[in-house]
Design an enzyme around this catalytic site. Structure first.
Site, PDB file in Angstrom:
ATOM      1  N   ASN A   1     -13.023  -3.931  36.079  1.00  0.00           N
ATOM      2  CA  ASN A   1     -12.220  -3.067  35.356  1.00  0.00           C
ATOM      3  C   ASN A   1     -12.058  -1.817  36.204  1.00  0.00           C
ATOM      4  OD1 ASN A   1     -11.115  -1.453  33.530  1.00  0.00           O
ATOM      5  ND2 ASN A   1     -12.517  -1.937  31.984  1.00  0.00           N
TER       6      ASN A   1
ATOM      7  N   ASP B   1     -19.782  -3.981  29.177  1.00  0.00           N
ATOM      8  CA  ASP B   1     -19.953  -5.066  28.597  1.00  0.00           C
ATOM      9  C   ASP B   1     -18.652  -5.699  27.787  1.00  0.00           C
ATOM     10  OD1 ASP B   1     -22.913  -4.914  28.846  1.00  0.00           O
ATOM     11  OD2 ASP B   1     -22.901  -3.070  27.522  1.00  0.00           O
TER      12      ASP B   1
ATOM     13  N   ARG C   1     -16.266   8.803  27.864  1.00  0.00           N
ATOM     14  CA  ARG C   1     -16.648   7.730  28.862  1.00  0.00           C
ATOM     15  C   ARG C   1     -16.652   8.502  30.253  1.00  0.00           C
ATOM     16  NH1 ARG C   1     -14.927   3.125  29.614  1.00  0.00           N
ATOM     17  NH2 ARG C   1     -14.280   2.715  27.434  1.00  0.00           N
TER      18      ARG C   1
ATOM     19  N   ARG D   1     -22.687   9.192  27.150  1.00  0.00           N
ATOM     20  CA  ARG D   1     -21.827   9.180  26.058  1.00  0.00           C
ATOM     21  C   ARG D   1     -22.522   9.231  24.864  1.00  0.00           C
ATOM     22  NH1 ARG D   1     -18.269   3.933  27.650  1.00  0.00           N
ATOM     23  NH2 ARG D   1     -18.414   3.147  25.359  1.00  0.00           N
TER      24      ARG D   1
ATOM     25  N   ASP E   1     -20.239  -6.498  20.583  1.00  0.00           N
ATOM     26  CA  ASP E   1     -20.284  -6.219  22.008  1.00  0.00           C
ATOM     27  C   ASP E   1     -19.759  -4.747  22.445  1.00  0.00           C
ATOM     28  OD1 ASP E   1     -21.709  -8.560  21.877  1.00  0.00           O
ATOM     29  OD2 ASP E   1     -20.190  -9.713  23.373  1.00  0.00           O
TER      30      ASP E   1
HETATM   31  P1  ADP Z   1     -16.966   0.404  29.669  1.00  0.00           P
HETATM   32  O1  ADP Z   1     -18.472   0.342  29.983  1.00  0.00           O
HETATM   33  O2  ADP Z   1     -16.447   1.581  30.542  1.00  0.00           O
HETATM   34  O3  ADP Z   1     -16.646   0.640  28.348  1.00  0.00           O
HETATM   35  P2  ADP Z   1     -15.877  -1.843  29.530  1.00  0.00           P
HETATM   36  O4  ADP Z   1     -16.199  -3.043  30.677  1.00  0.00           O
HETATM   37  O5  ADP Z   1     -16.594  -2.083  28.260  1.00  0.00           O
HETATM   38  O6  ADP Z   1     -16.242  -0.680  30.560  1.00  0.00           O
HETATM   39  O7  ADP Z   1     -14.610  -2.118  29.086  1.00  0.00           O
HETATM   40  C1  ADP Z   1     -13.954  -1.102  28.369  1.00  0.00           C
HETATM   41  C2  ADP Z   1     -12.694  -1.553  27.698  1.00  0.00           C
HETATM   42  O8  ADP Z   1     -11.556  -1.798  28.613  1.00  0.00           O
HETATM   43  C3  ADP Z   1     -12.516  -2.969  27.205  1.00  0.00           C
HETATM   44  O9  ADP Z   1     -12.352  -3.022  25.845  1.00  0.00           O
HETATM   45  C4  ADP Z   1     -11.999  -3.989  28.179  1.00  0.00           C
HETATM   46  O10 ADP Z   1     -11.624  -5.043  27.450  1.00  0.00           O
HETATM   47  C5  ADP Z   1     -10.995  -3.098  28.450  1.00  0.00           C
HETATM   48  N1  ADP Z   1     -10.339  -3.274  29.567  1.00  0.00           N
HETATM   49  C6  ADP Z   1     -10.407  -4.198  30.777  1.00  0.00           C
HETATM   50  N2  ADP Z   1      -9.685  -3.981  31.683  1.00  0.00           N
HETATM   51  C7  ADP Z   1      -8.919  -3.006  31.610  1.00  0.00           C
HETATM   52  C8  ADP Z   1      -7.726  -2.294  32.210  1.00  0.00           C
HETATM   53  N3  ADP Z   1      -7.340  -2.709  33.483  1.00  0.00           N
HETATM   54  N4  ADP Z   1      -7.127  -1.234  31.473  1.00  0.00           N
HETATM   55  C9  ADP Z   1      -7.668  -1.024  30.499  1.00  0.00           C
HETATM   56  N5  ADP Z   1      -8.477  -1.550  29.718  1.00  0.00           N
HETATM   57  C10 ADP Z   1      -9.275  -2.653  30.127  1.00  0.00           C
HETATM   58 MG    MG Z   2     -17.676  -0.866  26.824  1.00  0.00          MG
END
Ligand code: ADP
Ligand code: MG
Length: 412
Positions: A19, A78, A170, A176, A389
């Site tokens: 991501n 997560d 974030r 955070r 989660d």
């Molecule tokens: P963080 O630890 O930064 O919160 P996460 O893996 O929990 O990272 O992702 C944060 C959110 O972004 C989740 O809701 C996920 O489903 C969503 N997500 C995943 N890929 C993308 C993307 N390419 N663009 C935007 N949101 C995304």
């Molecule tokens: Mg997250």
């Protein structure tokens, strides 16, 4: 064992999902800078997928040809792992799909699972290298009849608010949550609702001098390599995936998903329907959300809370050691709640103590900790947030039950 070596050797094929927006938006740079070279050197075939939007990974995993993939690894927080797990559980072949070993390369700002894995494996990390462990999943039902699978937490009140409100910080990384906590403390509020749970039955203590029963323990694990660690060898249960072991690697931990023949399967087979298809695991402990609480459950007297948090890993975040006794596959939901009436300094003390897992030793009369198998929460406050989660879900009544060892994850 010789049986393992007799099998056809081939590299472990990995699908890596990144991501690019997770954490400080550095996941992709972390991948190209630190992981890619290692994979190439160790000749591990991988497919890199950069997610383009929310639920991209979930849809992709739901449709993917998993016979071409020996492990699914996410490089994010997560939230992306939550997507992958739910994508797997939404498949018709979920029973086999959820056996795919899952891995996490910390790339997000949450990374509670990465912290939990790290904490419990550090002393035996080398020993367990290349092992796949079992991980509990929790089935969650929402008022709209939606069902989700969760690997980390269900939160309402203070923690859920911080989860969501801290999204805007974030860019600062893991702290955070601390920033969000301080902001929330300033506007501390009380949340009304009803909470009930099915407690874990503690095994009755044997009277002194009695002969020990030679019954095996009730946990589903039959054998473990190192019983004090969460990592246990599990067999490769799918017929169409041959060997998953190391091919000529000296020190790589990414292509050593070892197969073993002498350990037991941990996941219960679900019932088969008349058409031969299997259905997602039944939640045998849960009545309908509109049904009354069963007599075997405990109903919490209080209806005014500051937070309710169900967690099934040891860490809620990198620096929040929330359930010090928790193991990834202990089959337990660790339920915490804080009753209304706690002062701001006392609540802050709890969160600060949590960094070292010391909050239960604070002697805080407002904090309650129970080990449970299932729970129901019915918010009465008309507005609020519930997270699963770390992701916001529909607000309203919710219930959950544990499924011990349903997923597999790479833990060394
Ligand atoms: P963080 O630890 O930064 O919160 P996460 O893996 O929990 O990272 O992702 C944060 C959110 O972004 C989740 O809701 C996920 O489903 C969503 N997500 C995943 N890929 C993308 C993307 N390419 N663009 C935007 N949101 C995304
Ligand atoms: Mg997250």
């Amino acid at each position: 064992s010789s049986a393992v070596y007799a099998e056809v050797r081939r590299p472990c094929r990995v699908m890596i999902l990144v991501n690019p927006h997770s954490g400080r938006g550095q996941a992709l740079q972390l991948f190209t800078g630190h992981v890619q070279g290692m994979l190439t050197e160790a000749a591990v075939p991988y497919t890199l997928v950069i997610t383009e939007h929310q639920n991209h990974a979930r849809e992709l995993v739901r449709k993917a040809d998993l016979s071409q993939c020996d492990a699914l690894v996410i490089m994010s927080g997560d939230g992306l792992l939550f997507e992958v797990i739910n994508g797997l559980m939404e498949r018709e072949d979920w029973q086999e799909a959820i056996q795919t070993p899952l891995g996490i390369l910390p790339g997000g700002s949450g990374n509670a699972l990465a912290a939990s894995v790290h904490h419990y494996s550090h002393c035996g990390f080398m020993l367990c290298k290349g092992l796949v462990g079992s991980m509990d999943l929790v089935s969650i039902h929402l008022a709209s009849r939606q069902r989700l699978f969760s690997f980390l937490s269900l939160a309402w009140g203070f923690v859920a608010d911080v989860d969501i409100e801290s999204e805007k910080y974030r860019h600062v990384g893991a702290i955070r949550f601390l920033m969000g906590t301080l902001v929330r403390l300033a506007s501390l509020r009380v949340y009304q609702g009803r909470l009930a749970y099915l407690p874990v039955k503690e095994a009755p203590k044997l009277p002194k001098g009695s002969i020990k029963s030679n019954q095996p323990p009730s946990t589903p694990q039959h054998q473990s390599l190192c019983s004090s660690l969460p990592c246990r060898l599990i067999p490769n249960t799918s017929q169409n995936r041959n060997s998953r072991h190391n091919h000529n690697s000296t020190n790589s931990n990414h292509n050593t998903l070892t197969n073993s023949s002498n350990n037991a399967i941990t996941t219960k087979r679900p019932e088969t329907q008349s058409d031969g298809k299997t259905r997602a695991p039944e939640d045998s402990l849960l009545p309908g959300l509109d049904q009354p609480i069963p007599d075997s459950w405990t109903v919490v007297k209080e209806e005014d809370f500051v937070l309710v948090l169900a967690i099934y890993q040891s860490h809620l975040a990198e620096d929040l050691w929330t359930a010090p006794g928790a193991m990834a596959d202990d089959g337990v939901i660790h339920l915490f709640y804080v009753k209304a009436g706690i002062s701001r300094p006392a609540l802050l003390r709890l969160f600060l103590a949590m960094e070292k897992g010391g909050h239960l030793a604070c002697g805080c009369p407002h904090l309650v900790y129970e080990k449970v198998k299932a729970l129901r929460l019915e918010p009465v406050s008309p507005q609020g947030m519930i997270t699963v989660d770390g992701e916001m879900v529909e607000y309203g009544p919710v219930q959950a039950q544990i499924h011990p060892g349903l997923a597999k994850f790479i833990c060394g």
